[in-house]
Design a protein around this motif. Structure first.
Motif, mmCIF file in Angstrom:
data_model
loop_
_atom_site.group_PDB
_atom_site.id
_atom_site.type_symbol
_atom_site.label_atom_id
_atom_site.label_comp_id
_atom_site.label_asym_id
_atom_site.label_seq_id
_atom_site.Cartn_x
_atom_site.Cartn_y
_atom_site.Cartn_z
ATOM 1 N N ALA A 159 0.936 3.216 3.871
ATOM 2 C CA ALA A 159 -0.280 3.840 4.410
ATOM 3 C C ALA A 159 -1.037 3.470 5.532
ATOM 4 O O ALA A 159 -1.105 4.244 6.413
ATOM 5 C CB ALA A 159 -1.744 3.399 3.434
ATOM 6 N N LEU A 187 -6.358 2.607 -1.157
ATOM 7 C CA LEU A 187 -6.330 2.477 -2.332
ATOM 8 C C LEU A 187 -7.404 3.492 -2.379
ATOM 9 O O LEU A 187 -6.610 4.442 -3.373
ATOM 10 C CB LEU A 187 -6.467 1.376 -2.788
ATOM 11 C CG LEU A 187 -5.079 0.218 -2.299
ATOM 12 C CD1 LEU A 187 -6.513 -0.985 -3.323
ATOM 13 C CD2 LEU A 187 -4.604 0.678 -3.258
ATOM 14 N N ALA A 239 -5.528 6.784 -1.618
ATOM 15 C CA ALA A 239 -5.212 7.598 -2.070
ATOM 16 C C ALA A 239 -5.685 7.619 -3.570
ATOM 17 O O ALA A 239 -4.775 8.373 -4.732
ATOM 18 C CB ALA A 239 -3.756 6.068 -2.650
ATOM 19 N N VAL A 293 1.408 1.235 -2.264
ATOM 20 C CA VAL A 293 0.249 2.501 -1.552
ATOM 21 C C VAL A 293 -0.310 1.453 -0.191
ATOM 22 O O VAL A 293 -0.137 2.319 0.429
ATOM 23 C CB VAL A 293 -0.671 2.399 -2.675
ATOM 24 C CG1 VAL A 293 -1.902 2.953 -1.786
ATOM 25 C CG2 VAL A 293 -0.413 2.851 -3.386
ATOM 26 N N PRO A 308 0.750 4.063 -8.874
ATOM 27 C CA PRO A 308 1.488 3.620 -7.690
ATOM 28 C C PRO A 308 2.139 1.540 -7.717
ATOM 29 O O PRO A 308 0.284 1.406 -7.995
ATOM 30 C CB PRO A 308 0.958 3.736 -6.962
ATOM 31 C CG PRO A 308 0.856 5.050 -7.494
ATOM 32 C CD PRO A 308 0.586 5.033 -9.336
ATOM 33 N N PRO A 340 -0.038 -1.384 -5.953
ATOM 34 C CA PRO A 340 -1.232 -1.278 -4.853
ATOM 35 C C PRO A 340 -0.346 -1.975 -3.080
ATOM 36 O O PRO A 340 -1.005 -1.625 -2.601
ATOM 37 C CB PRO A 340 -2.273 -2.126 -5.301
ATOM 38 C CG PRO A 340 -1.724 -2.339 -6.914
ATOM 39 C CD PRO A 340 -1.025 -2.039 -7.398
#
Length: 284
Positions: A21, A225, A228, A17, A12, A14
């Motif tokens: 989020a 992150l 994740a 992500v 993924p 960054p």
């Protein structure tokens, strides 16, 4: 209006992500899958199984020589750079130690291997001095190295840190040799661009908001992150790779073209203008 985007990537991105989020891309349903190789990405784009892929920008130079549409374009750059560490089995600690080595790659003539070819050539190691063995993407190369297959490979976060923690040697990094080396790009077929423009534009607006947040509020990005599942060292590397802009970097792409030329690989007669299509990027 809601949009759907089918995407393939190795890991993924960054900014993606963080965007997800923080709910910055709520208007786009992202159906993203991890792919095993750049060849799988190429096939998915050609057959229409994927709308776009996140991949090494150098791949586009090779893909546009293959049988197919030959109209692949980089529409955004999602990392400032892709941190790449050359790791080796015990006893392979220096570039010169790779003479006679078997180096595990995604593909032998495109992707990150082009930077490694250039690096080895500068050390006096031409293509006859080592063997390249295709095994797939970063996860596949990491697993193969852990299993004792091959002598060296290039790995990015989080697999580079995991490999070193597992006892593999850190030989060198691409960034040490080539500070302008660019990160992965978002790639589509120009023939599909108008159909995909609404979804791509909406998703890229969210990514731009995430990119800005990663600069202005890195702690919220770090939390996203971490949640994740990325390790602290991988998160640090990802934050350092936040791009200054989603617009593909000219100096970085011209470095890739020169590396391809110096490695005597086909496709080096291209230009920045032939590779980049930036019309879907957020304005202002």
């Amino acid at each position: 209006m809601s949009h759907t985007l089918h995407l393939l990537w190795f890991v993924p991105s960054p900014v993606a992500v963080v965007a997800a989020a923080l709910k910055l891309t709520a208007s786009v349903t992202l159906k993203a899958e991890r792919n095993p190789s750049s060849d799988a990405q190429f096939e998915a784009l050609v057959t229409g199984q994927a709308d776009a892929v996140v991949t090494a920008i150098d791949n586009v130079m090779d893909w546009n020589l293959r049988q197919g549409p030959r109209d692949f374009r980089v529409i955004a750059q999602l990392e400032r750079t892709t941190p790449l560490t050359l790791v080796g089995q015990k006893g392979r600690a220096w570039l010169q130690d790779l003479r006679g080595a078997t180096i595990l790659v995604d593909a032998p003539r495109n992707g990150f291997i082009v930077a490694l070819r250039a690096m080895l050539a500068e050390e006096g190691l031409g293509p006859d001095a080592y063997a390249l063995e295709p095994v797939g993407g970063v996860q596949e190369r990491y697993d193969a190295m852990r299993a004792g297959r091959g002598d060296a490979t290039l790995l990015g976060p989080p697999f580079d840190a995991m490999a070193i923690e597992a006892g593999l040697s850190r030989i060198a990094t691409v960034q040490e040799r080539y500070p302008a080396f660019p990160g992965q790009g978002l790639v589509v077929s120009a023939g599909a661009l108008e159909r995909l423009r609404p979804a791509l534009s909406a998703w890229l607006r969210g990514l731009e908001s995430a990119r800005e947040r990663m600069g202005s509020d890195p702690e919220s990005a770090r939390q996203a992150l971490t949640l994740a599942g990325f390790s602290a060292s991988a998160v640090d590397a990802m934050l350092r790779a936040t791009p200054a802009s989603l617009c593909p970097d000219r100096a970085g792409i011209e470095l890739l073209i020169e590396q391809r030329r110096s490695s005597s690989l086909p496709g080096a007669d291209t230009t920045y203008e032939k590779l980049v299509e930036a019309s879907t990027l957020p304005k202002g």
